[in-house]
Design a protein around this motif. Sequence first.
Motif, mmCIF file in Angstrom:
data_model
loop_
_atom_site.group_PDB
_atom_site.id
_atom_site.type_symbol
_atom_site.label_atom_id
_atom_site.label_comp_id
_atom_site.label_asym_id
_atom_site.label_seq_id
_atom_site.Cartn_x
_atom_site.Cartn_y
_atom_site.Cartn_z
ATOM 1 N N UNK A 106 2.777 6.035 -2.820
ATOM 2 C CA UNK A 106 3.883 6.906 -3.216
ATOM 3 C C UNK A 106 4.006 6.996 -4.734
ATOM 4 N N UNK A 107 3.791 5.871 -5.417
ATOM 5 C CA UNK A 107 3.902 5.856 -6.887
ATOM 6 C C UNK A 107 2.850 6.744 -7.544
ATOM 7 N N UNK A 108 1.719 6.922 -6.865
ATOM 8 C CA UNK A 108 0.655 7.779 -7.399
ATOM 9 C C UNK A 108 0.994 9.266 -7.292
ATOM 10 N N UNK A 109 1.949 9.611 -6.447
ATOM 11 C CA UNK A 109 2.230 11.020 -6.181
ATOM 12 C C UNK A 109 3.650 11.465 -6.541
ATOM 13 N N UNK A 110 4.571 10.519 -6.684
ATOM 14 C CA UNK A 110 5.970 10.890 -6.911
ATOM 15 C C UNK A 110 6.574 10.010 -7.994
ATOM 16 N N UNK A 111 7.488 10.579 -8.766
ATOM 17 C CA UNK A 111 8.260 9.799 -9.731
ATOM 18 C C UNK A 111 9.518 9.316 -9.022
ATOM 19 N N UNK A 112 9.512 8.067 -8.619
ATOM 20 C CA UNK A 112 10.605 7.520 -7.816
ATOM 21 C C UNK A 112 11.456 6.522 -8.596
ATOM 22 N N UNK A 116 0.830 -1.199 0.000
ATOM 23 C CA UNK A 116 0.000 0.000 0.000
ATOM 24 C C UNK A 116 0.864 1.247 0.000
ATOM 25 N N UNK A 117 1.907 1.215 0.827
ATOM 26 C CA UNK A 117 2.831 2.348 0.909
ATOM 27 C C UNK A 117 3.412 2.665 -0.466
ATOM 28 N N UNK A 118 3.917 1.654 -1.155
ATOM 29 C CA UNK A 118 4.574 1.870 -2.441
ATOM 30 C C UNK A 118 3.577 2.305 -3.514
ATOM 31 N N UNK A 119 2.379 1.757 -3.462
ATOM 32 C CA UNK A 119 1.350 2.142 -4.419
ATOM 33 C C UNK A 119 0.962 3.604 -4.238
ATOM 34 N N UNK A 129 7.025 8.367 3.050
ATOM 35 C CA UNK A 129 5.613 8.035 3.294
ATOM 36 C C UNK A 129 5.106 8.700 4.574
ATOM 37 N N UNK A 130 5.968 8.726 5.593
ATOM 38 C CA UNK A 130 5.599 9.356 6.856
ATOM 39 C C UNK A 130 5.299 10.834 6.659
ATOM 40 N N UNK A 131 6.153 11.529 5.909
ATOM 41 C CA UNK A 131 5.932 12.952 5.636
ATOM 42 C C UNK A 131 4.749 13.166 4.696
ATOM 43 N N UNK A 132 4.586 12.281 3.730
ATOM 44 C CA UNK A 132 3.499 12.406 2.755
ATOM 45 C C UNK A 132 2.132 12.261 3.437
ATOM 46 N N UNK A 133 2.015 11.299 4.323
ATOM 47 C CA UNK A 133 0.724 11.012 4.973
ATOM 48 C C UNK A 133 0.623 11.601 6.374
ATOM 49 N N UNK A 134 1.742 12.181 6.863
ATOM 50 C CA UNK A 134 1.832 12.681 8.240
ATOM 51 C C UNK A 134 1.543 11.557 9.247
ATOM 52 N N UNK A 135 2.125 10.413 8.975
ATOM 53 C CA UNK A 135 1.981 9.267 9.867
ATOM 54 C C UNK A 135 3.392 8.787 10.262
#
Length: 350
Positions: free
Chosen positions: A11-17, A6-9, A315-321
């Motif tokens: 992040x892939x929707x929001x960033x070009x990694x 879920x984390x990788x999915x 992911x922590x910064x992206x979701x604030x978790x």
Amino acid sequence: MLDLSTLRSDLADHYDLAPNPRLADSMSDLYARMDRVVSPPEWVTYAPYVKAINDLKAQRNAAILAHNYMTPDIYHGVSDVVGDSLQLAIEATRVEADVIVQAGVHFMAETSKILNPAKTVLMPDMEAGCSLASSITPAGIAEMRAKYPGAPVVTYVNTTAEVKAASDICCTSSNAAQIVAAQESDTVIMTPDQYLAQNVAKQVPGKRIVWWEGSCIVHERYTAQDLKDFREWNPGTRIIAHPECPPDVVNEADFSGSTAGIIAYVENERPEKAMLVTECSMASNISDALPDVDFVGPCNMCPFMKKISLEKILYSLHTMSTPVEVDPTVAEGARLAVERMIDVSRKMGL
């Protein structure tokens, strides 16, 4: 537990990694800090995460506090403050950012929250624990107090907030001897690291030090025979040990000190070859700044520290978790123990 799929999915929707050689080349200044230990293909993979994290830090008004045991990509690539437990505790009181991301283990995030109750403190992986922290509870503190009435409890910062709150004062490996020496009582209780306590007892012979029998899974694995065998195989190597190692290991070493003390020793002495008897990332993180020192020998890796990655920080910064919370009543007692440590350390110039 983090769901990495879920984390990788997400992040892939929001960033070009995807690995990006051109981006990696444009960030050569950051890469220069770690190119002795991070290969060019690895940097091409890391660079998109480093850029995304640094961009997001600016958007979130966030700062990353990283322990010396973080991997070089985190330590050099995205961290705003690096250091050992004492340095991070002190710097946590100075951070102006609204958000603190703790690149370390859970007790460090708790300490940052205790010292900054109004700030958001994020822990990229809640499973990044500590063998020392899990070895002692408030009940254990009560047991020691009952056994040694009137003796102050000096507790290592590698503990939970509840244990800190049940103690009189905290310490780190860099100030433990001075904190113990500053106690008025002849008998001092040290928890939870038995080896740190035994090594401090040799430095402070005027005190009767009693201890809880906890230990660090990284440092307890070294033996004095390991060091003797290594000297025979590779003579001339300067062996430098952390005081969480058993006393016979410390005795066999050329120098013993906290993570900050180890770094200072190598920077000042500049031995031709050095073996750091501590966590693996220590040598990796300082090797580029010390190209004249050949870091050799085995090391032990902390599985808890290695749970923190660029991916999880992003992911922590992206979701604030995941935000770390400490019960206000517990935090008040723990804050007192930590602030006492910081005050004593500052007065002694540590």
